[in-house]
Design an enzyme around this catalytic site. Structure first.
Site, PDB file in Angstrom:
ATOM      1  N   ASN A  11     -15.576   8.276  81.791  1.00 36.57           N
ATOM      2  CA  ASN A  11     -16.780   7.738  82.438  1.00 36.57           C
ATOM      3  C   ASN A  11     -16.310   6.613  83.353  1.00 36.57           C
ATOM      4  O   ASN A  11     -15.957   5.523  82.896  1.00 36.57           O
ATOM      5  CB  ASN A  11     -17.732   7.208  81.356  1.00 36.57           C
ATOM      6  CG  ASN A  11     -19.029   6.694  81.949  1.00 36.57           C
ATOM      7  OD1 ASN A  11     -19.184   6.614  83.167  1.00 36.57           O
ATOM      8  ND2 ASN A  11     -19.954   6.331  81.078  1.00 36.57           N
ATOM      9  N   ARG A  77     -18.044  12.277  83.522  1.00 35.22           N
ATOM     10  CA  ARG A  77     -19.468  11.991  83.677  1.00 35.22           C
ATOM     11  C   ARG A  77     -19.728  11.645  85.142  1.00 35.22           C
ATOM     12  O   ARG A  77     -19.095  10.736  85.691  1.00 35.22           O
ATOM     13  CB  ARG A  77     -19.874  10.821  82.794  1.00 35.22           C
ATOM     14  CG  ARG A  77     -21.315  10.439  83.020  1.00 35.22           C
ATOM     15  CD  ARG A  77     -21.676   9.182  82.279  1.00 35.22           C
ATOM     16  NE  ARG A  77     -23.077   8.864  82.507  1.00 35.22           N
ATOM     17  CZ  ARG A  77     -23.542   7.645  82.727  1.00 35.22           C
ATOM     18  NH1 ARG A  77     -22.734   6.616  82.747  1.00 35.22           N
ATOM     19  NH2 ARG A  77     -24.818   7.453  82.916  1.00 35.22           N
ATOM     20  N   HIS A 166     -29.530   9.728  82.795  1.00 30.52           N
ATOM     21  CA  HIS A 166     -29.317   9.666  81.336  1.00 30.52           C
ATOM     22  C   HIS A 166     -29.646  11.020  80.686  1.00 30.52           C
ATOM     23  O   HIS A 166     -29.951  11.088  79.493  1.00 30.52           O
ATOM     24  CB  HIS A 166     -30.203   8.599  80.653  1.00 30.52           C
ATOM     25  CG  HIS A 166     -29.830   7.183  80.956  1.00 30.52           C
ATOM     26  ND1 HIS A 166     -30.770   6.180  81.004  1.00 30.52           N
ATOM     27  CD2 HIS A 166     -28.646   6.597  81.198  1.00 30.52           C
ATOM     28  CE1 HIS A 166     -30.186   5.028  81.285  1.00 30.52           C
ATOM     29  NE2 HIS A 166     -28.878   5.262  81.411  1.00 30.52           N
ATOM     30  N   ARG A 227     -31.563  -4.318  86.399  1.00 30.89           N
ATOM     31  CA  ARG A 227     -32.355  -3.570  87.393  1.00 30.89           C
ATOM     32  C   ARG A 227     -33.846  -3.811  87.182  1.00 30.89           C
ATOM     33  O   ARG A 227     -34.311  -3.892  86.052  1.00 30.89           O
ATOM     34  CB  ARG A 227     -32.088  -2.067  87.257  1.00 30.89           C
ATOM     35  CG  ARG A 227     -30.722  -1.665  87.742  1.00 30.89           C
ATOM     36  CD  ARG A 227     -30.486  -0.177  87.513  1.00 30.89           C
ATOM     37  NE  ARG A 227     -29.211   0.005  86.820  1.00 30.89           N
ATOM     38  CZ  ARG A 227     -28.871   1.092  86.151  1.00 30.89           C
ATOM     39  NH1 ARG A 227     -29.702   2.118  86.073  1.00 30.89           N
ATOM     40  NH2 ARG A 227     -27.710   1.166  85.550  1.00 30.89           N
ATOM     41  N   GLU A 370     -23.126  10.412  74.246  1.00 33.00           N
ATOM     42  CA  GLU A 370     -23.015  11.175  75.483  1.00 33.00           C
ATOM     43  C   GLU A 370     -21.647  11.827  75.639  1.00 33.00           C
ATOM     44  O   GLU A 370     -21.529  12.934  76.154  1.00 33.00           O
ATOM     45  CB  GLU A 370     -23.296  10.248  76.683  1.00 33.00           C
ATOM     46  CG  GLU A 370     -24.762   9.839  76.772  1.00 33.00           C
ATOM     47  CD  GLU A 370     -24.982   8.558  77.546  1.00 33.00           C
ATOM     48  OE1 GLU A 370     -24.656   7.465  77.002  1.00 33.00           O
ATOM     49  OE2 GLU A 370     -25.473   8.611  78.676  1.00 33.00           O
TER      50      GLU A 370
END
Ligand code: ADP
Length: 385
Positions: A11, A77, A166, A227, A370
């Site tokens: 990732n 990813r 996601h 964010r 993940e």
């Protein structure tokens, strides 16, 4: 040597590179780690190539020789798949060139992933490299949820739609939730709340997403660590015109200097809690804004789905912060949500139920994984299924 082949999952972010070596048929990593602050002035790691070499050195120190450990694939990813990439994809030069073109759509997220892919292919040229996309699960979002109400021609020309992110986590967690409840995913209506540094919600009916909170980019939706989440787009033109801020500056402000951090100067919920307890008003406000937005999405998705069987919390905050879980769902007994205070506060770390046994809607905590989902996608692709 191991009995089963392994997948190295990478990732690659703008200043970090995380990796795990996983047996896709088990549910634990053989080894893993991360390199932070890549390319930052004070860092000894100049770029992603150095970071990956360092990761390989760490693996070798942990007793793993990538050449002889039975490496099946490297899984990468990738945040944005655009409209064309929605399946795990075997990477060759042409596919990587296509991915590079997508960087315009995701300038903050895709370039570091592409860089990670290039470096990893250089260092491990004889192993298949596979990209797994964060947007993939949401590819078939119903048009009513995926479409922005803007000029249609312009949206089509610039591929502006709600993509959702996601996805690997929402898919994995919703499947684990069904398993936990002992029911097929096809029978369930679920809300999944992925609350980490990035945060997103999804509404899933019969195993398929019907809405999600992130949009063209991972900026829309819930309030996040740094964010803003949902914001009146009028703020952007107002700042551009009146505060004389450039588009890049506004984008950076919304992505990196907003959210909980923008309101309280802190993005980690453990420290935010300590600040609230010491009477810090900004921390209180940041927390309240975060929770308010989360409740709004829960309410919206209850209405989108009509009826709901399970609400599942996951990721760093969702798995570990009982106050957020309690406050997001407090007072919703009339809607069928009855938390069990003891279970919510419990120390357990695996998949668990935190609603009372007679709660019409089951509330669960399921750790996301993940990397494992990516490793399984890679194995399935290479096995041809
Ligand atoms: P990322 O999106 O970077 O993968 P994670 O899912 O790892 O993020 O979530 C990281 C966040 O989880 C931290 O910034 C912190 O706010 C929160 N977190 C982690 N552990 C706890 C905890 N024990 N209590 C409250 N919040 C926690």
């Amino acid at each position: 040597m191991t009995a089963n082949p392994l997948v190295l999952v990478i990732n690659s972010g703008s200043s970090s590179l995380k990796y795990q070596l996983i047996d896709p048929h088990s549910d634990t990593a053989r080894a893993g780690g991360g390199i932070q602050q890549i390319g930052e002035p004070s860092s000894r790691v100049a770029d992603h190539e150095e970071a990956l070499r360092l990761a390989f050195a760490q693996l070798s120190e942990a007793g793993v020789d990538l050449q002889s450990c039975g490496l099946l694939a490297v899984g990468h990813r990738v945040v944005h798949g655009g409209k064309d990439f929605y399946r795990p994809t075997l990477l060759d030069d042409a596919r990587i060139a296509d991915l590079e073109k997508l960087s315009q759509l995701a300038p903050l997220h895709n370039p570091p992933a592409v860089q990670g892919i290039k470096v990893a292919r250089k260092l491990l040229p004889d192993v298949p490299h596979v990209a797994v996309f964060d947007t993939a699960f949401f590819h078939n979002l119903p048009a009513a949820a995926a479409t922005y109400a803007i000029n249609r021609e312009l949206a089509e020309r610039w591929q502006i739609r709600r993509y959702g992110f996601h996805g690997t986590s929402h898919e994995y967690v919703s499947e684990r939730a069904a398993e936990f409840l002992g029911r097929p995913p096809g029978d369930l209506r679920q809300i999944v709340l992925h609350l980490g540094n990035g945060a997103s919600a999804s509404a899933i009916a019969g195993g398929r997403p019907v809405d999600t909170s992130m949009g063209l980019t991972p900026l829309e939706g819930l309030v996040m660590g740094t964010r803003s989440g949902d914001i009146d787009p009028g703020v952007i033109s107002y700042l551009w015109r009146s505060a004389n801020m450039s588009v890049d500056k506004i984008e950076s402000m919304l992505n990196n200097e907003s959210g909980v951090w923008g309101l309280a100067g802190e993005r980690d919920f453990r420290r935010l809690r300590a600040m609230i307890e010491s009477g810090d008003e900004s921390a209180r406000l940041a927390y309240d804004v975060f929770v308010h937005r989360l409740r709004k999405y829960v309410g919206a998705y209850l209405a989108v789905l009509g009826s709901v069987d399970a609400i599942t919390f996951t990721a760093g905050i969702g798995e570990n912060d009982p106050a957020v879980r309690r406050d997001a769902l407090a007072g919703l007994e009339g809607l069928g949500i009855v938390l069990d205070e003891g279970r919510n506060l419990g120390e357990a770390s695996g998949a668990r139920r935190i609603s009372s046994d007679d709660s019409p809607i089951a509330v669960l905590v399921i750790p996301t994984y993940e990397e494992l989902a990516i490793a399984r996608d890679c194995a399935a692709l290479l096995a041809g299924s």
